[in-house]
Design an enzyme around this catalytic site. Structure first.
Site, short mmCIF file in Angstrom:
data_model
loop_
_atom_site.label_atom_id
_atom_site.label_comp_id
_atom_site.label_asym_id
_atom_site.label_seq_id
_atom_site.Cartn_x
_atom_site.Cartn_y
_atom_site.Cartn_z
N HIS A 130 0.84 -1.21 0.00
CA HIS A 130 0.00 0.00 0.00
C HIS A 130 0.87 1.25 0.00
CE1 HIS A 130 -3.35 2.65 1.47
NE2 HIS A 130 -2.33 3.27 2.06
N GLU A 131 1.91 1.27 0.83
CA GLU A 131 2.79 2.44 0.88
C GLU A 131 3.55 2.61 -0.44
OE1 GLU A 131 2.28 4.49 3.11
OE2 GLU A 131 1.09 3.16 4.35
#
Length: 312
Positions: A130-131
């Site tokens: 996600h990051e």
């Protein structure tokens, strides 16, 4: 598109900064605020990522100090077609993570010790994916500059509170000072909310694609949201302007998709990921899972939960 969005954001926050300067000190205050804002914009572009990492006492790790975690990020970055980012660990019991950096070539990802020690390997991989999605979508520059300037705007409001501004040059008098105290931080908060809430769904979707399984991220979000409401993140409380950068709001456990939440409702994000998983399962082929080291290797033990890294 992201470049245009960043330019518009900088223009909006600069205008807000100048408006507060006018409320506090009239024309002279506005000019001083313009000079300060211009300098901060330039400084933030090159250094805001370092400032945010320092605010949260992040420590850089590598293949020798955190081999399993570092290799996991490397494999996910390869899956995403991204350059290898710098990898940091935040010594904090609250499970959470964020990304920063002005572009993919100068990106950094950070995860808390709480996240590394309480989530499974698959869930950690999903969070870091996600990051990396934020890095790939070039959200990180906008997010980091917003954090820096929003913090500065709040500080300017505090300046008006403690010093009262220059009432002789302030055409709005006490009302202007009061507006600087109340309206300025609120307006900066609204900008943060707008940026954060619109980017999270896209990063969830792309992160699920990078790690290969939307349900890993859904499970991670559920655990992080539950812990965030119980475990105080002191660094985030001291620097609330950075809250929108985290995967889950580190300040409190928001449960509603309201105007005043920095993140979309976790339940809505999980539902979107579960729907994505259903679509994938109905497709002829499933995405390949990321390459990771065996579960019994690395510094954290076999099953993930309750792991203790070398920083413990």
């Amino acid at each position: 598109m992201n470049l245009v969005r960043t330019a518009m954001l900088l223009a909006l926050l600069t205008a807000l900064f100048m408006g507060i300067g006018y409320m506090i000190g009239g024309t002279g205050g506005m000019m001083i605020a313009f000079i300060v804002a211009a300098a901060m914009n330039l400084f933030s572009y090159w250094n805001s990522d370092k400032m945010v990492l320092r605010m949260h006492n992040a420590v850089e790790v590598d293949a020798s100090t955190a081999p399993e975690f570092y290799q996991m990020v490397a494999d996910l970055a390869q899956n995403a077609g991204l350059p290898m980012p710098r990898v940091f660990v935040i010594r904090n019991a609250q499970p959470n993570a964020f990304a920063t950096g002005r572009n993919p070539e100068n990106a950094a990802v950070a995860a808390s010790t709480g996240l590394l020690e309480s989530l499974s390997e698959e869930e950690i991989a999903a969070v870091m994916a996600h990051e990396l999605a934020h890095v790939q979508n070039r959200d990180t520059l906008t997010m980091t500059i917003t954090a820096t300037l929003a913090g500065a705007i709040s500080m300017l409001g505090n300046f008006a509170l403690f010093f009262g501004g220059n009432r002789n040059n302030n055409p709005l008098g006490f009302i202007g000072i009061l507006a600087a105290i109340i309206v300025a931080p609120f307006a900066a908060m609204l900008v943060q909310m707008t940026i954060s809430r619109t980017r999270e769904y896209a990063a969830d979707k792309r992160g699920a694609e990078i790690c290969g399984n939307p349900l890993w991220l859904a499970s991670a979000l559920r655990k992080i949201a539950s812990s965030a409401g119980r475990i105080v993140n002191e660094d985030a409380e001291r620097n609330p302007a950075t809250a929108h950068m985290f995967i889950i709001n580190p300040l409190n456990g928001q449960k509603m998709d309201s105007l005043f939440s920095t993140h979309p409702a976790t339940e809505n994000r999980i539902a979107a990921l579960e729907a994505m998983a259903n679509e994938i399962s109905a497709a002829p082929q499933r995405p390949a899972a990321p390459k990771t080291q065996p579960r019994n290797s690395g510094p954290w033990g076999r099953e993930g939960a309750g792991r203790k890294g070398p920083w413990s």
